[in-house]
Each structure stands twice: as C-alpha cells, then as structure tokens.
Design an enzyme around this catalytic site. Sequence first.
Site, PDB file in Angstrom:
ATOM      1  N   SER A 180       0.841  -1.194   0.000  1.00 29.08           N
ATOM      2  CA  SER A 180       0.000   0.000   0.000  1.00 29.08           C
ATOM      3  C   SER A 180       0.880   1.249   0.000  1.00 29.08           C
ATOM      4  CB  SER A 180      -0.931  -0.010   1.213  1.00 29.08           C
ATOM      5  OG  SER A 180      -0.172   0.033   2.412  1.00 29.08           O
ATOM      6  N   TYR A 181       0.238   2.401  -0.027  1.00 28.85           N
ATOM      7  CA  TYR A 181       0.962   3.677  -0.127  1.00 28.85           C
ATOM      8  C   TYR A 181       1.990   3.804   0.998  1.00 28.85           C
ATOM      9  CZ  TYR A 181       1.564   8.655  -1.096  1.00 28.85           C
ATOM     10  OH  TYR A 181       2.084   9.887  -1.430  1.00 28.85           O
ATOM     11  N   PRO A 182       3.278   4.038   0.660  1.00 27.79           N
ATOM     12  CA  PRO A 182       4.333   3.954   1.681  1.00 27.79           C
ATOM     13  C   PRO A 182       4.578   5.235   2.476  1.00 27.79           C
ATOM     14  CG  PRO A 182       5.334   4.244  -0.466  1.00 27.79           C
ATOM     15  CD  PRO A 182       3.845   4.202  -0.690  1.00 27.79           C
TER      16      PRO A 182
END
Length: 844
Positions: free
Chosen positions: A331-333
């Site tokens: 997922s978005y880091p």
Amino acid sequence: MPEPTKTRVLMVAEKPSLAEALSKLLAPGGRYETHRRATPVHEWTGPFRNDPATQFRFTSVTGHVYSMDFTSEYNSWAIDPQLLFNGVVRKQESNPKMKLTQHLASEAKNVDILILWLDCDREGENICFEVIGNCKPFMNKPAQILRAKFSAITAEEVRRAMQNLGVPNENEAKAVDARQELDLKVGVAFTRFQTRFFQGKYGNLDSTVISYGPCQTPTLSFCVERHDRIQSFQPEPFWAIVPTIQKDKQPIQLAWDRERLFDRNIALLFLNSIESKNAIVLSVDIKKKAKQRPHALNTVELLKFCSSGLGIGPSESMSIAERLYTQGYISYPRTETSKYPESFDLKTVLKEQVDHANWGPYCKELLDNGFQRPTGGVDVGDHPPITPMRIADEGELYGDTWRIYDFIARTFIGSISPNLQYSTTTAKFAIGNERFECKGSQTISAGFSAVMHWLRTPDEPIPDFQKGESLPITSLTLREGKTSPPDYLTEAELIGLMEQNGIGTDASIPTHINNICQRNYVNVNGGARRLIPTNLGIVLIHGYQKIDPELSLPTMRSDMEQQLNLIASGKAPQKEVLQHFVNMFESKFAYFVKHVESMDELFEATFSTLAASGKPLSKCGKCKRYMKYIALKPNRLHCPTCDETYSLPMNGNIKLYRELRCPLDDFELVLYSTGSKGIGFPICPYCYNHPPFENIKKGMGCNHCLHPTCPHSMVRNAICPCPESEQPVDPCQGRLILDATSAPRWKLSCNECNIVSTFLDTIKHVNIVKDEICEDCGTVILKADFRENQNKEPVIGCVMCDEEMDSVLETRFARKSVRRHHGKGRKKRKWVDPKLRKLYADMR
C-alpha cells in the site's frame, strides 16, 4: 434524433508507471491502447456513471509539474541576499524539455471530466492544482474536476476510489506553496551569503556550497549535539563486587544489588566486610510476562528499521518502497498512521499470503485459530499503515527490494499475531550483609516472533535454586570499569528525533538526511550507519549557536509546521502565515550578517586560508606568478599575489596544458578532462569566469571560444553541428569539436551534450583540412593518418557522409551511405542542405 455526445474523461496520475498500473485495473478486461506522447496516454471505452461508452484517456505527470524559483532579476549571486526576502517568486516548469504543460493542455481538449489520481498527501494535492491549471482552460464547459482517494494499487481499492470520487483540497495545496516559498527565500539568502563569504577566504572546506535550510540545519544540529556530548564526556572509574558461585558444577556470576560504586575505598570496605564462604538463597521469584506485538507499520518505523536492521539509507529505502507501491506489492508507503481503521479488511490481506513458501503455513494457522487486530498506534487520518497487498517471493523481487518487502509482510503478519509469552526467574542471594541476584528468562510461546525472527529473545536459563539453599563461593573479586560516552547517532535515532521534534514530514525526512550527507556536513560510518559530523558541519552549528541559537534549533521549524497545518485545515490564511515567517527570518538574517565574524573565528581556527591551500599549477595573466590549484570542492585557482580566485568545472581532472597561454589575457591554459572515454578541452581560467564575448554565459571553455585565430578555439576546431541537432524533440545546440588534447587517442566531442566518439587506435594523427567543406552537409573535412605499421594511405573525408572516414570512428555518425572516397579524388556535389549550411555558418 442526433446521437448523444459521448462523455470524455481524462485521468492523470503522478508517474507513468502508476498510470499504466491503474489503466490495467480500470480498463475492461485490462485492454487499452497506448499512444506515445510526452508521457504515455492509455485509451479505452468503458462505463462511467450513466454513460456505458465513456471515452477514457489516462496519462501522467512526472512528479511536480512546476518548481518555485525567483524571477530572473533575483537569480544573480551578485545581488544582495537581504533583498531576496522580498523578492518575487514564480512557478516554472520543472522539466521544460518534456513539455508537460503542452501535453496536459493537448490531452484536455474537449474533455468533460478530469479525474486526478495523484498521491494522496499534501504534495499530491499541490500537483493536483498544477494539473488543473493546465487542463481546465481547455476542457468543455462546465468542467467537472474530481479527485480519487486511494491507498493501494489493487482492483478492490481502485474500484472503491472510482465509486467515491471527491474534490481536491486547495488549502493543502496552499500549505505546500507557502512552505516552498519560505524554504526558497530563507535557504537561498543564507546559502548565497555563507558560500560567498567563506569560500572566498578558505581553501579546504571541501563543499560546493555552504548551505542553510530550515529543516536541513536542525537535522545537522542533532548530529553535532551528540558529537559535542561525546567530546565533552569525562569517563569516571567505578568498582563492583562480583561473586562467582557453583551449582551442579556450573559456575554462575551474581550481580550486586548496589550495582557499582564510584569510590574505590568504600567498595573495598564492602568487599572486606564479606567473610562468608557461602551464598544463601533468600528467594526465588518466577513471573510470567508478555512482550507486546508491534503496532501497524508507518513510514518512520519503516525507515528506521531499513537503516538499523537492513543497512539501507532512508532515501534509497523510500525509493524502493515507492517502486513496490507502484507495482502493486504494498500500500501507499508515505503515511503517519500506525493504526488500522475498524473497516480495514485484514482477513483478505492475510489470505493473500497463505500460499507463501516462507510464512504461508503460519498465516493459515492464524486464519484457522483466529487472529487479533493490531493494538496501539495512532490513526492520523491520512493513509492506512503500510501493508503487503500482493504475494511475492525472492525470485520475483531481488536484493534490497525483496528485503524491504519481506520486512513489510512479516511486520503485518506479526502485528495480528499473539503476544510473545515468556517467564522470568529472579533468585536473590545473601553473602554476609550484602545482597546479590541472578536472573534468567525462558520463552513460553513465540507469538509474533515466530514470523518476526529478529525480535526473538534467546532463552537465558538458570539452575533450579531452592530457598534456603547454601552454595559455595568459588571467587569474590572487585571489578573495575569506566563509564563510556554515548555513541554517534544512527540514522534510525536521527529519524526518531526528527519525528519527535516536528522536523520534516514522513516524505521529506529522507531528503533532509541525504542533504547533510551530500553537503559534506556528516559522513555515514559503518554497518550501523552512524552519522559523524565533519569539521565543516561542526563549525557551522557552533557558529549558529554563537550568533543566534534559534537558527539551528528545531523549535522554529516545528512552529512553522504547526502554522502550515492550520493553512492546510483552512484555519489560517496563507499570506499572513507566510509573511510572518518571512519577516522573522529576514530580521534573523540581518542580525546574522552583522555578527558573522563570530562564526568566522571558528572557521579561521579550523580551516586553511586560500593563500595557504593548494599547490602551484598555472601562471596568472596579470602578475605572471603561479596560481594555486585547490582540488577540494569547489575546484578553484587562487592567485595569492592578486588575491583573486577563479572557478573551474567540477567532476573532472585538471592539469596544466603544455604551458600554453590565452591570446586574450595571457593566462596559462589548464586542461579539463573526464577521463579517457569522456570529454576534454582547454580552459583559460580568466575567460571561464569572465567571458570575453557577448551572449556567452560564465563557464566558457576554449571549445566555446569565438576567437578567430586561437588554435584552441571553437572556431578553429569545430567540425559540424552536433548529430543530436537533428532530433525532433529537444535538439542539441552544440558543435562537434576535434579534441586535440586527447592525443594519441583522438576524439570528436560535442561542446554541449555528452556525445563523444574516439578514433580507432590505428589512427596516429587527425587534423582539419584547411578551407575544405563537405558540399552535401557543410561538415569540415578531416584528414586521418594511420600509424606506420598499418601501411595505409590517409583517409580524407566527411565524418557524416563518407563511409571510410566514418569507419575509423568507434561511434558512427553517418546518416546515409553517400560514397566511398579518400585522397584528393573527392567528387563534389552542387546541392547543399540550406539548414545545415546556416548552422555551419553560425558555428564559424
């Protein structure tokens, strides 16, 4: 009835790879057509709202479309830096060569709806409005602009984002604009003043610029503060009584309840008071304990572990994490959240990992026996914690990419695993009137450490002591030791300090750490990646502390971040917040300039003056005495007699060029080279810093010189326009130059781009044939003489048109096969391409 007009939708992502990944998930069956533009455009037809045949186009930018800079009148280093605080700033294209603004405008024509798929953070929101500014004027009226909110590149997440489109947040974009303008004005003003002041006086600074940054400098301050604590640390001797007892023929050392004493005489007094030859067990206490499983993973924790546990720097770690995200693995880091919302489907994520070779059986066991939601953490409302979204193995991801994915996946699984259960045993002993103890521990249930193996605690068993038991003492010693200083900060510790003090964001922390390393303010040392300040970094922070400590403290930046948060939430006006901080830094800058001598005293005690630095290299054209070459960054020549300094090009080798002199100013030429396979050209130090011709920028080498008779000038050595000048996109404006400095390996190299071609080593000498020009393309005719052992006639011809001349070059330039001729029997043609003729005329 006329057919209803089809809805046209343009979608824009932050990167080409992201646009492609999203197109595969959005297009029916993953089928679409791709057209090559400034960035690829993916097209398909599909349903959207009430239109079953909506025409979709999906393209991207490449990060920020614009960067902020001063207007041209403020871009000269000659201007007083104090004026920059009230200077006019403007947004300009970050990469004009890509022509992204034209690309966006072209794709937006006749579009009804614009859907923005930029990253869901403040920077992404700012890019949204950069895209809107280029697209909205060309869209059909009324233009509808929507914002997709997503945290992972998965079919379910993308579908949910399309069903819940919102609008972009202009307040968050304004907060980014305010930060960019403030950082620009403050950073450039301080950096220009410091660089000019100190580089003009000292020769061994070894840094291209002496920079200041509202985030960079407090970050450096943490490192210097730890260095100062280490340097000022005074070790103290201490003493401790250490008895060794025996149980079941096993020697066991006991720990003194008093731990240690800093007075040797008192320690000896206690030691001599012990007359007993046995240790009596007073009590045995067994307790069951639990080690809490980790909370969900956010960016800061990821960066800290990558540095301390994997030995990967923050900047590289973030790049790898972003690549994993765009490929759909995680997922978005970039998130500050470390707590999953109640609606987050943990079970589906866990099921995805059931077939993994390394941890699949453990995941199946969790699903069968039930798992627990992660505890602790904070939900700040930006993005969910970093989560593995797709299964991957080591054969699919290599090296550091796999190691980071492995950590993210194991941390997620560990966060929903049971706690680690263990027991501790503490045995208390009496030896005379003194008390001692022995401790041990043993794992009962591995819990999360079964998958997060680096958090396992080794068992420390101790014998089975019984209360009242008497055990013989085999030795009783007084052990001496010394207190030790703290170690230098690790990157992980620095990241933690930056987070605690509000320096930077989860996205910008790696950049700030990378900056202080690149500026030569700190060095990263060893596998633990400890940050050791250089002399330059230490002197800078000590100088700020002498003049105005707030310049290096984190408090100002933390206050500013709080005010920017108010802008982002719509609770404070952008202009007023910006003006307040600009005025504050302007007054601090004026005070700093007035008292810079306090910092200069530290520089003087640490660094050598220009006159005392470097080694003699070439003669000054004014006083005819030797100038000293300073090889440390930035490369310079300094004339001690005239007290003048001349900049030289970076990233290459500098040496004297055969004691030849410039006909314009009598300075001895130096030779710049980037190696045997790179470019090389002579430089007049004075002309390089003070161009003698109009419309030529500072940094002129002899390969740009317009002198009509100097044998080293461009006019005498230019062959033709660069082969890249014919490119339809971003043509090179340079000229191909015969590099006489490269002998015996002769070269042709462009004076603007990196085009280089070396003649074969069978060629002994190359020269320009006087007054001969190729009548096909206007290129100067060359003569290449072979070495004696080749027994070949010289080759005379055009490097662009003649096959035989082209064949003696390692890089082939020929656009067409025209003829094969050498010697004097060259056939001339009447027609000449007028464009090439004009280019050549301009060159000459």
